[in-house]
Design an enzyme around this catalytic site. Structure first.
Site, PDB file in Angstrom:
ATOM      1  N   CYS A  34      68.634  39.786  44.029  1.00 37.86           N
ATOM      2  CA  CYS A  34      69.214  38.616  43.386  1.00 37.86           C
ATOM      3  C   CYS A  34      68.157  37.761  42.706  1.00 37.86           C
ATOM      4  O   CYS A  34      68.469  36.749  42.087  1.00 37.86           O
ATOM      5  CB  CYS A  34      70.001  37.808  44.392  1.00 37.86           C
ATOM      6  SG  CYS A  34      71.333  38.781  45.117  1.00 37.86           S
ATOM      7  N   ASP A  36      65.558  35.965  44.013  1.00 39.90           N
ATOM      8  CA  ASP A  36      64.967  34.812  44.690  1.00 39.90           C
ATOM      9  C   ASP A  36      64.449  35.217  46.052  1.00 39.90           C
ATOM     10  O   ASP A  36      65.213  35.710  46.882  1.00 39.90           O
ATOM     11  CB  ASP A  36      66.022  33.728  44.997  1.00 39.90           C
ATOM     12  CG  ASP A  36      66.693  33.167  43.771  1.00 39.90           C
ATOM     13  OD1 ASP A  36      65.988  32.609  42.927  1.00 39.90           O
ATOM     14  OD2 ASP A  36      67.937  33.283  43.694  1.00 39.90           O
ATOM     15  N   CYS A  59      63.452  31.689  40.089  1.00 39.57           N
ATOM     16  CA  CYS A  59      63.587  30.956  38.838  1.00 39.57           C
ATOM     17  C   CYS A  59      63.051  29.535  38.993  1.00 39.57           C
ATOM     18  O   CYS A  59      62.597  29.131  40.064  1.00 39.57           O
ATOM     19  CB  CYS A  59      65.040  30.940  38.403  1.00 39.57           C
ATOM     20  SG  CYS A  59      66.120  30.153  39.579  1.00 39.57           S
ATOM     21  N   CYS A 103      70.074  27.892  44.867  1.00 36.13           N
ATOM     22  CA  CYS A 103      68.635  27.765  45.114  1.00 36.13           C
ATOM     23  C   CYS A 103      68.353  26.695  46.163  1.00 36.13           C
ATOM     24  O   CYS A 103      67.447  26.823  46.984  1.00 36.13           O
ATOM     25  CB  CYS A 103      67.887  27.402  43.831  1.00 36.13           C
ATOM     26  SG  CYS A 103      67.974  28.687  42.584  1.00 36.13           S
TER      27      CYS A 103
END
Ligand SMILES: Cc1ncc(COP(=O)(O)O)c(C=O)c1O
Ligand SMILES: Cc1ncc(COP(=O)(O)O)c(C=O)c1O
Lengths: 143, 413, 413, 143
Positions: A34, A36, A59, A103
């Site tokens: 994914c 992360d 990101c 996140c």
């Protein structure tokens, strides 16, 4: 802009990047698929987080939330740190775009994962603290 | 106000191009002077009609088509949707098998997906590590009930150019219609519909310095397909909607200019691109080039940076004045990285770290190569904070759980 | 070069309008300064994205919608096709009855026809001699399996304005979605989506001094429909295709201007129109006004001239410098006259002799009224060569055979 | 332009508009539904068309083809007039748009209809002339 000035500040000048060689505990969450992965290092003394560092593959908002989350817990007692929520992290960054909210959950999960390891090294999570770790079961993508 | 701060270097010409001054001048003229509705009988309308047919012929002549085979649309996406759904729905209940490749643009792939929901069966052809479709795979895939093959001419991410002539000949020999999404090819490399042997071909103006919001579909004479827009009699009864004459003028102008300048321009751009590729691969470790080394679009370079996530890379490049794009899912709001990079066999974490640099007519060699030291600096910085790089340095295997759910989500879309 | 020779008087604003200078200036600015792809993460892209959302909010606020309910399209035809096919296909195999009126624009009617071919059953509601749909007819037509009602807000030929509020309330009370083609209404009369109570509403820029090739669809929050364009994630995943920012800017600007000026402008235009109607009816014999006398668009006048065919009328008007349109089939390449004029009950030979004059913001009263003596002259001239007029003068009944075949052809289309 | 200059000339300045009160024969074709009606008047003396006039309800090309067709037959013998074809009329006008070709057929049919009436007044169409009238059976819209 995609991100708030706060997010960009923490992305461009992330606080607490790095490793703690003699960390009391570390927590890693996320996965490469994914895009992360967050790893948090905690240095804990007398039930207090005296230092926190992170490494993040991810990101802009993943890096910014890692930076903000570590900043928010440094100097806090464990009990205080357990109260950290993804919402608080996102708010401290003046918000995240909806598609990036996962996140902030990841940042909360990384901190909790490290604290879990800390408790487990001490013999287990006390019953009255267990509720704080339910978030580790949550799928970060369903936020 | 202007996006083009003097210090910025735009390197995302595959995403879109600025409108050339010659083209915006034409658009402005036509917009202010020829507002007539081309369906109207009076002078203003008939003037518009005459111009429309001139632009159609100009467009056709660049592609070696007849004017009556060119239908103007509102974008590449419309052309793709029309070609694919139009042919498939024409064969509804009769021939309901359709074929495409696994690295198409979403305008094609999602059109196929929507047909699957209506009961069509779809074969997604695989590609090799360079991104090439193998003719033998197509041969094997064609069935009695196949009505359409759609394979893109050049890929928008990795730039690989398919052997369309060979592929279309296979379809033809089996009596199956062949569509190609040439949105990235038109204006960049020679496109001759007769030589390619295709039945349908999509193009979009904003990839060759016309504005966003105008495209065309080539439909070979005699090819039957349903309309996507039902309504008035425009475009010979096949694409309703009052004609957007200024943009059509712009498309014809931009295409003609691109055609005239193609030889010189593509040699220059390809030269810069090759220097860029060599410099990046030589100066930054753990980088791979994606796509075919030579059979690729002149302006396209696509790299994967190990241990780095693409959005962070783009944000830092943006900060330093470079506009590029990435195959990372994070930039698109989905969680899975580019289906193209996965299809050529990259693992997820590598695919997430990809960077696409696409060079255009406004770029100088100096400007383009100035990105190399910046990339090196950024790569070092992001790797220093990457747990994957830490694992690599410690010679550990990465062993985080795979997220089956988000992959499935992507598949289900 | 220019279409606007000083001596010409353009009276076909329902067909299309010229682009206002303020609007073409905005388009030119945005085209030259903001070429970024709104999906891109870097500065040029994010600037485009920010502007896009500003234009969306501007557009929404004029219609009393939320920004997230406005989806930009390439024209009114696309909006109509999307709304109708999108809702119907969403209900494929479940609710397959759909309702419209018999005087819709072809963008609506032909969308319904194409759905009939896929197995949908359609009710075409009749209209009265003024062109009004009767709420009772809609009440009776709704069935258990009805998924959509589509009735236009204002008719493009005869200008009649429907009681949309009342009609949409009926659909709502039966749990059926309601779409209105407001292409002729938006910019001319107040359009408030909440007050109207509609679920979907189509509009097109070129009817209110933005260019041809840009439109929008209002989709009320929560309404489900299939995509017409599958592909990228633009327009909140509902309408793929790289966004045409300059035209979207133009649409928002033109709509905002129209909204500000509406009250003053519509009173002025309506005043001229009423004088025109009175003068034509008073000075030329054997003329009737089509459409409702008061419940009509401010700029619309539609006349039938007995014994005269419409194309000849238009050609002569064009010769004298007037640009108008007709409901005659001859102008459109089909053989049957306007379905709208037939639906309000005109016999074929009368319908063939119709003339639509639509007044716009650039017309003065003097210019508009100067058409009256010209019309009189033309009517006399064409009647003098008309065998129908000869029959009338000789008090003979017209008794030429009716062409069943061509009527059937039209029906079959 | 939609039409050639020749068509526009014959539309704007049609030749031979009107009636012939003592016509030898008239022919009317077309119908109101399709928007075209042509009526042709012929004055015939000694097997020669000494005058022709028309009235037409119809579009620009209907009027222009009526004008051209009457002009083409005035002064011709009946045998010559029978050779008139819709193609010849269209060509004499420098062509018609494809969707308007039926107008030229209508003009041919109107002339033939009048000649048919002329023959019928004389007792019937001679066998060797019948083929010229087959065109009256053709549907003008299938051209
Ligand atoms: C009522 C109505 N609907 C739809 C349309 C189609 O709009 P567009 O020409 O933008 O496709 C028009 C005008 O052409 C119209 O008048
Ligand atoms: C290969 C390809 N196909 C289709 C499209 C869609 O074109 P448009 O943005 O004009 O709809 C694009 C670009 O966006 C593309 O690169």
């Amino acid at each position: 802009m995609l991100y708030s000035d706060k997010v960009m500040d923490h992305f461009m000048n992330p606080r607490n990047v790095g490793e703690i060689k003699d960390a009391s505990a570390t927590g890693t969450v996320g996965n490469a698929k994914c895009g992360d992965i967050m790893k948090v290092y905690l240095k804990i003394e007398d039930d207090r987080i005296i230092d926190a560092k992170f490494k993040t593959f991810g990101c802009g908002s993943a890096i910014a939330t890692s930076s903000m989350a570590t900043e928010m817990i440094i100097g806090k007692s464990i009990d205080e740190a357990l109260e950290l929520t993804n919402k608080a992290v996102a708010e401290a960054l003046d918000g995240l775009p909806p598609i990036k909210m996962h996140c902030s959950l990841l940042a909360e999960q990384a901190v909790k994962a490290a604290l879990k390891e800390y408790y487990e090294n001490l013999g287990g999570i006390p019953d009255d603290k267990k509720k704080y770790f339910e978030v580790l079961q949550e799928d970060e993508h369903s936020v | 106000m202007s996006d083009l701060a003097t210090s910025r270097i735009y390197l995302d010409h595959a995403a879109t191009t600025p409108v050339r001054p010659e083209v915006s001048a034409v658009i402005n003229d036509v917009m202010n002077q020829h507002f007539g509705n081309a369906s109207s009988i009076y002078m203003e309308g008939q003037n518009a009609k005459r111009l429309l047919e001139e632009y159609r012929d100009q467009t056709a002549s660049v592609l070696n088509a007849n004017g009556s085979e060119i239908y103007f649309t509102s974008c590449g996406t419309e052309s793709d949707n029309w070609a694919i759904k139009g042919v498939a729905l024409r064969n509804f209940g009769k021939k309901m098998h359709i074929i495409t490749s696994s690295i198409e643009h979403h305008a094609v792939l999602h059109s196929f997906r929507s047909l699957e929901k209506l009961g069509y069966s779809v074969t997604y052809l695989p590609v090799d590590t360079d991104g090439l479709v193998h003719p033998d795979d197509l041969k094997k895939a064609i069935r009695e009930d196949t009505c359409l093959v759609s394979i893109m001419m050049a890929n928008n991410e990795i730039g690989t150019i398919q052997p369309i002539k060979e592929l279309s000949a296979i379809a033809k020999s089996r009596g199956v219609l062949f569509h190609t999404d040439a949105v990235q090819a038109v204006g960049a490399i020679p496109v001759d519909v007769r030589d390619l042997g295709v039945d349908l071909l999509s193009l979009s103006g904003h990839k060759f310095y016309a504005p966003k919001g105008v495209g065309a579909l080539f439909i070979r004479k005699g090819v039957q397909l349903n309309n996507l827009f039902d309504g008035g009699t425009q475009e010979y009864n096949r694409r309703a909607g009052t004609e957007n004459l200024p943009y059509i003028a712009g498309l014809a102008k931009a295409l003609t200019l691109a055609d005239h300048e193609m030889k010189e321009s593509s040699v220059r751009i390809e030269g810069i691109r090759d220097k860029l590729i060599d410099a990046v691969l030589a100066s930054i470790p753990h980088v791979r080039l994606n796509g075919h080394r030579t059979q690729r679009l002149p302006g396209n370079a696509n790299f994967s940076f190990e241990f780095i996530e693409g959005e962070s890379l783009l944000l830092l490049l943006d900060h330093y004045g470079f506009s590029c794009s990435s195959g990372s899912a994070c930039t698109s709001g989905s969680l899975d990285p580019s289906h193209v990079l996965l299809a050529i066999g990259l693992p997820h974490e590598i695919a997430h770290g990809s960077l696409r640099i696409t060079i255009g007519r406004d770029n100088t060699e100096k400007d383009v190569l100035s990105i190399v030291p910046v990339l090196l600096k950024i790569a070092e910085r992001l790797r220093a904070m990457s747990p994957l790089y830490e694992d690599y340095l410690n010679a550990r295997e990465t062993e985080y759980e795979l997220c089956e759910k988000c992959y499935k989500d992507e598949e289900d879309k």
